[in-house]
Design a protein around this motif. Sequence first.
Motif, PDB file in Angstrom:
ATOM      1  N   VAL A 111       0.857  -1.193   0.000  1.00  0.00           N
ATOM      2  CA  VAL A 111       0.000   0.000   0.000  1.00  0.00           C
ATOM      3  C   VAL A 111       0.894   1.246   0.000  1.00  0.00           C
ATOM      4  N   PRO A 112       1.056   1.891  -1.160  1.00  0.00           N
ATOM      5  CA  PRO A 112       1.847   3.117  -1.175  1.00  0.00           C
ATOM      6  C   PRO A 112       1.014   4.290  -0.664  1.00  0.00           C
ATOM      7  N   PHE A 113       1.654   5.158   0.098  1.00  0.00           N
ATOM      8  CA  PHE A 113       0.953   6.380   0.507  1.00  0.00           C
ATOM      9  C   PHE A 113       1.961   7.499   0.601  1.00  0.00           C
ATOM     10  N   GLN A 114       1.463   8.717   0.468  1.00  0.00           N
ATOM     11  CA  GLN A 114       2.327   9.884   0.517  1.00  0.00           C
ATOM     12  C   GLN A 114       2.266  10.514   1.904  1.00  0.00           C
ATOM     13  N   PRO A 115       3.328  11.221   2.291  1.00  0.00           N
ATOM     14  CA  PRO A 115       3.373  11.811   3.627  1.00  0.00           C
ATOM     15  C   PRO A 115       2.525  13.074   3.735  1.00  0.00           C
ATOM     16  N   ARG A 116       1.240  12.913   3.568  1.00  0.00           N
ATOM     17  CA  ARG A 116       0.284  14.022   3.681  1.00  0.00           C
ATOM     18  C   ARG A 116      -0.877  13.514   4.511  1.00  0.00           C
ATOM     19  N   SER A 117      -1.466  14.375   5.302  1.00  0.00           N
ATOM     20  CA  SER A 117      -2.523  13.922   6.205  1.00  0.00           C
ATOM     21  C   SER A 117      -3.666  13.245   5.446  1.00  0.00           C
ATOM     22  N   ILE A 118      -4.032  13.778   4.278  1.00  0.00           N
ATOM     23  CA  ILE A 118      -5.152  13.198   3.529  1.00  0.00           C
ATOM     24  C   ILE A 118      -4.837  11.770   3.098  1.00  0.00           C
ATOM     25  N   ASP A 119      -3.577  11.516   2.749  1.00  0.00           N
ATOM     26  CA  ASP A 119      -3.178  10.165   2.358  1.00  0.00           C
ATOM     27  C   ASP A 119      -3.231   9.214   3.536  1.00  0.00           C
ATOM     28  N   VAL A 120      -2.827   9.703   4.686  1.00  0.00           N
ATOM     29  CA  VAL A 120      -2.846   8.838   5.873  1.00  0.00           C
ATOM     30  C   VAL A 120      -4.283   8.448   6.207  1.00  0.00           C
ATOM     31  N   TRP A 121      -5.238   9.339   5.977  1.00  0.00           N
ATOM     32  CA  TRP A 121      -6.650   8.964   6.183  1.00  0.00           C
ATOM     33  C   TRP A 121      -7.049   7.852   5.227  1.00  0.00           C
ATOM     34  N   ALA A 122      -6.529   7.904   4.000  1.00  0.00           N
ATOM     35  CA  ALA A 122      -6.857   6.874   3.005  1.00  0.00           C
ATOM     36  C   ALA A 122      -6.340   5.505   3.442  1.00  0.00           C
ATOM     37  N   VAL A 123      -5.293   5.490   4.248  1.00  0.00           N
ATOM     38  CA  VAL A 123      -4.761   4.220   4.764  1.00  0.00           C
ATOM     39  C   VAL A 123      -5.840   3.503   5.578  1.00  0.00           C
ATOM     40  N   ALA A 124      -6.672   4.260   6.272  1.00  0.00           N
ATOM     41  CA  ALA A 124      -7.755   3.645   7.057  1.00  0.00           C
ATOM     42  C   ALA A 124      -8.704   2.860   6.160  1.00  0.00           C
ATOM     43  N   ASP A 125      -9.006   3.395   4.988  1.00  0.00           N
ATOM     44  CA  ASP A 125      -9.906   2.712   4.045  1.00  0.00           C
ATOM     45  C   ASP A 125      -9.334   1.384   3.580  1.00  0.00           C
TER      46      ASP A 125
END
Length: 214
Positions: A111-125
């Motif tokens: 699961v790639p994610f970027q260091p931005r708060s909005i991306d970290v929320w997407a990790v929850a999904d």
Amino acid sequence: MGGKIITVGSTKGGVGKTTLALNIAIARAMAGRDVWLVDADRQATASTALAIRGEADRLPAIATAHYADGGQLRTQVLHQRNKFEDIVIDAGGRDSTALRAALVLSDLVVVPFQPRSIDVWAVADIAALIEEARAMRDGLQAYAVLNMADTAGTDNEDAAAAVADYPALQYLDTPIRRRKSIANAAGNGMSVLELTPRDDKAIAELNALLQSLF
């Protein structure tokens, strides 16, 4: 038993998912493995990149197919899995039947994610979808990887701490930083491992990730 199935997936677009999937698939092929890249994203960016690779007669050649429908993806991957040593599925950009099917089929999810708060929320999904997939699929390993990370600053540490809130995912401390060489390579259907002039920092980061995954 068929090959290892690796899904690079996220419910969020723009996290560098396709670039990462291409780099993993090509690196595995360069290591001598028989690889199939399955493009499960409606935008079909990975398929386009590999078509460019094919037109340039670049070796190793990578087999590819595009299945954006979950039912079709499941049927085809189960049918073909014994023909390949590694199957890399590029899935998501949103919650879709293809992403859900890919998770249930996989041995390994990145699961790639970027260091931005909005991306970290997407990790929850995606963490919730991984939990659902685990109910049907024993032994599914799932890793969160910081992608297109900043070369400096505390964003990386903050993001790593946020992922700790989601036990469905294991954070890999092998960030892939935002580098022009990676984007340039992917645009030509290549891994950064193949690019000239060489970007030694990008190569070292990709190799560290591959070592952690495999």
